[in-house]
Design a protein around this motif. Structure first.
Motif, PDB file in Angstrom:
ATOM      1  N   ASN A 187      41.782 -94.982  47.435  1.00  0.00           N
ATOM      2  CA  ASN A 187      42.509 -94.736  48.688  1.00  0.00           C
ATOM      3  C   ASN A 187      43.749 -95.616  48.808  1.00  0.00           C
ATOM      4  N   GLY A 188      44.450 -95.817  47.701  1.00  0.00           N
ATOM      5  CA  GLY A 188      45.673 -96.600  47.704  1.00  0.00           C
ATOM      6  C   GLY A 188      45.484 -98.104  47.710  1.00  0.00           C
ATOM      7  N   GLN A 189      44.244 -98.583  47.786  1.00  0.00           N
ATOM      8  CA  GLN A 189      43.973-100.021  47.784  1.00  0.00           C
ATOM      9  C   GLN A 189      43.494-100.463  46.409  1.00  0.00           C
ATOM     10  N   VAL A 190      44.036-101.585  45.952  1.00  0.00           N
ATOM     11  CA  VAL A 190      43.653-102.110  44.639  1.00  0.00           C
ATOM     12  C   VAL A 190      42.222-102.636  44.709  1.00  0.00           C
ATOM     13  N   VAL A 191      41.379-102.119  43.820  1.00  0.00           N
ATOM     14  CA  VAL A 191      39.993-102.578  43.750  1.00  0.00           C
ATOM     15  C   VAL A 191      39.757-103.456  42.517  1.00  0.00           C
ATOM     16  N   ALA A 192      40.640-103.329  41.504  1.00  0.00           N
ATOM     17  CA  ALA A 192      40.550-104.163  40.306  1.00  0.00           C
ATOM     18  C   ALA A 192      41.912-104.164  39.625  1.00  0.00           C
ATOM     19  N   GLU A 193      42.185-105.241  38.889  1.00  0.00           N
ATOM     20  CA  GLU A 193      43.425-105.329  38.130  1.00  0.00           C
ATOM     21  C   GLU A 193      43.185-106.192  36.902  1.00  0.00           C
ATOM     22  N   ALA A 194      43.991-105.979  35.877  1.00  0.00           N
ATOM     23  CA  ALA A 194      43.859-106.752  34.645  1.00  0.00           C
ATOM     24  C   ALA A 194      45.055-106.508  33.744  1.00  0.00           C
ATOM     25  N   GLU A 195      45.253-107.424  32.805  1.00  0.00           N
ATOM     26  CA  GLU A 195      46.189-107.227  31.712  1.00  0.00           C
ATOM     27  C   GLU A 195      45.356-106.938  30.470  1.00  0.00           C
ATOM     28  N   VAL A 196      45.721-105.889  29.750  1.00  0.00           N
ATOM     29  CA  VAL A 196      45.003-105.531  28.528  1.00  0.00           C
ATOM     30  C   VAL A 196      45.991-105.460  27.379  1.00  0.00           C
ATOM     31  N   SER A 197      45.519-105.771  26.189  1.00  0.00           N
ATOM     32  CA  SER A 197      46.370-105.666  25.013  1.00  0.00           C
ATOM     33  C   SER A 197      45.696-104.768  23.980  1.00  0.00           C
ATOM     34  N   ALA A 198      46.538-104.063  23.239  1.00  0.00           N
ATOM     35  CA  ALA A 198      46.047-103.111  22.243  1.00  0.00           C
ATOM     36  C   ALA A 198      46.955-103.175  21.018  1.00  0.00           C
ATOM     37  N   MET A 199      46.425-102.724  19.896  1.00  0.00           N
ATOM     38  CA  MET A 199      47.200-102.673  18.665  1.00  0.00           C
ATOM     39  C   MET A 199      47.032-101.293  18.043  1.00  0.00           C
ATOM     40  N   ILE A 200      48.133-100.770  17.525  1.00  0.00           N
ATOM     41  CA  ILE A 200      48.116 -99.455  16.894  1.00  0.00           C
ATOM     42  C   ILE A 200      48.154 -99.650  15.381  1.00  0.00           C
ATOM     43  N   LEU A 201      47.275 -98.970  14.678  1.00  0.00           N
ATOM     44  CA  LEU A 201      47.253 -99.008  13.219  1.00  0.00           C
ATOM     45  C   LEU A 201      47.220 -97.598  12.666  1.00  0.00           C
ATOM     46  N   ASP A 202      47.841 -97.415  11.508  1.00  0.00           N
ATOM     47  CA  ASP A 202      47.710 -96.159  10.795  1.00  0.00           C
ATOM     48  C   ASP A 202      46.304 -96.108  10.206  1.00  0.00           C
ATOM     49  N   PRO A 203      45.668 -94.944  10.193  1.00  0.00           N
ATOM     50  CA  PRO A 203      44.327 -94.856   9.622  1.00  0.00           C
ATOM     51  C   PRO A 203      44.284 -95.334   8.161  1.00  0.00           C
ATOM     52  N   ASP A 204      45.376 -95.165   7.424  1.00  0.00           N
ATOM     53  CA  ASP A 204      45.408 -95.601   6.018  1.00  0.00           C
ATOM     54  C   ASP A 204      45.414 -97.124   5.906  1.00  0.00           C
ATOM     55  N   ASP A 205      45.965 -97.813   6.919  1.00  0.00           N
ATOM     56  CA  ASP A 205      46.052 -99.274   6.891  1.00  0.00           C
ATOM     57  C   ASP A 205      44.776 -99.956   7.358  1.00  0.00           C
ATOM     58  N   ALA A 206      43.959 -99.242   8.122  1.00  0.00           N
ATOM     59  CA  ALA A 206      42.747 -99.848   8.707  1.00  0.00           C
ATOM     60  C   ALA A 206      41.655 -99.935   7.633  1.00  0.00           C
ATOM     61  N   LYS A 207      41.054-101.092   7.569  1.00  0.00           N
ATOM     62  CA  LYS A 207      39.925-101.281   6.647  1.00  0.00           C
ATOM     63  C   LYS A 207      38.695-101.567   7.484  1.00  0.00           C
ATOM     64  N   LEU A 208      37.817-100.607   7.525  1.00  0.00           N
ATOM     65  CA  LEU A 208      36.609-100.735   8.335  1.00  0.00           C
ATOM     66  C   LEU A 208      35.470-101.300   7.543  1.00  0.00           C
TER      67      LEU A 208
END
Length: 95
Positions: free
Chosen positions: A74-95
């Motif tokens: 309803n327009g009121q902030v109930v939670a907030e955060a800073e998040v970080s993410a990283m993008i990788l090509d599937p060929d570069d990722a080693k699982l």
């Protein structure tokens, strides 16, 4: 709604913004959630509430991205955060 799920929603929205930044002819990317900072929970989210996520990019350096997100009811902030993410090509990722 548990706070951890609200944060998950913010992280998923941030990941979608990472991928949406590329051209339509991009090859599939992997988005890794790296971290969360400054998380604050302001109000409980109850059954029947409509939760809306508002996420904006703070910065990006190479493949690493940082976002600020707010979850609102309803327009009121109930939670907030800073998040970080990283993008990788599937060929570069080693699982």
């Amino acid at each position: 709604m548990p706070g951890v799920l609200i944060i998950e929603g913010l992280a998923q929205t941030a990941g979608a913004l990472c991928v949406a930044n590329f051209e339509t002819d991009y090859k599939p990317q992997l988005v890794y959630f790296m971290g969360i900072d400054r998380a604050k929970f302001r109000k409980p989210v109850l059954p029947g509430d409509h939760l809306h996520y508002h996420v904006r990019k703070i910065r990006s350096r190479g493949r690493a991205w940082r976002f600020y997100g707010e979850a609102k009811v309803n327009g009121q902030v109930v939670a907030e955060a800073e998040v970080s993410a990283m993008i990788l090509d599937p060929d570069d990722a080693k699982l």
